[in-house]
Design an enzyme around this catalytic site. Sequence first.
Site, PDB file in Angstrom:
ATOM      1  N   ASN A 105      55.984  22.530  -1.751  1.00  0.00           N
ATOM      2  CA  ASN A 105      55.392  22.449  -0.412  1.00  0.00           C
ATOM      3  C   ASN A 105      54.428  23.592  -0.118  1.00  0.00           C
ATOM      4  OD1 ASN A 105      57.020  20.129   0.203  1.00  0.00           O
ATOM      5  ND2 ASN A 105      58.741  21.519   0.577  1.00  0.00           N
ATOM      6  N   ARG A 106      53.896  24.181  -1.174  1.00  0.00           N
ATOM      7  CA  ARG A 106      52.931  25.280  -1.049  1.00  0.00           C
ATOM      8  C   ARG A 106      53.530  26.521  -0.393  1.00  0.00           C
ATOM      9  NH1 ARG A 106      51.137  22.262  -4.228  1.00  0.00           N
ATOM     10  NH2 ARG A 106      48.976  21.499  -4.408  1.00  0.00           N
ATOM     11  N   LEU A 107      54.861  26.590  -0.295  1.00  0.00           N
ATOM     12  CA  LEU A 107      55.510  27.794   0.239  1.00  0.00           C
ATOM     13  C   LEU A 107      55.833  28.727  -0.928  1.00  0.00           C
ATOM     14  CD1 LEU A 107      57.819  26.272   3.001  1.00  0.00           C
ATOM     15  CD2 LEU A 107      55.637  27.462   3.278  1.00  0.00           C
TER      16      LEU A 107
END
Length: 214
Positions: free
Chosen positions: A191-193
């Site tokens: 999630n691009r975290l």
Amino acid sequence: MNDLSNYRKSYEKSELLESNITEDPINLFNRWFHEAEEFGSDSEVNAMSLATIGLDGFPKARVVLLKKFTEEGFIFYTNYNSEKGKAIAENPHVCLSFFWQSMERQVIIKGIAKKIDPNSSDVYFESRPDGSKMGAIVSEQSEVIPSRDFLEKKLKVLENDFDGKVMLRPDNWGGFLVTPLEVEFWQGRPNRLHDRIRYKSKSDFTWEIDRLSP
């Protein structure tokens, strides 16, 4: 027009937590480097981008090869009269970056570059294959040349003159040591975290460690 907006990749291979880092960045870099060697599929794990500020004021990045790293920093070799060599002579502030795609990891290093001592450059130059030595002698790196044939002819002349003689390191070729001031470790996450841990050098030679928002 080439629209790349649908290019997607989910990063899910690992994590970078404060409970699993070291007190200094060199030890963590050493761990990541050897994990990339052992478990990754990247063909040249020592390939890194070197960014400098050119004499024209523009930044420029190119891939070079890391040849040694110690507690002091990161060493690579080049022609001192090359574009990057002249840029470093004018402004020694540089950035190194490694991207190990197979491990979904990146390391970004900001630091100061300086020439290593000539004896150390001599030792490394002597360890190189003869063809690489000849290439360093023949190439006036970054200079305009008329053709590929011009370069090949220069190499042929050197090969004929060489005939088994000892090739000495040219004075304008040698190593740079990049002493790190800041090292950021990036681990891809879902999630691009992504995980980002940054080490900043302190005046007492210890490191300030922070987590950065992705």
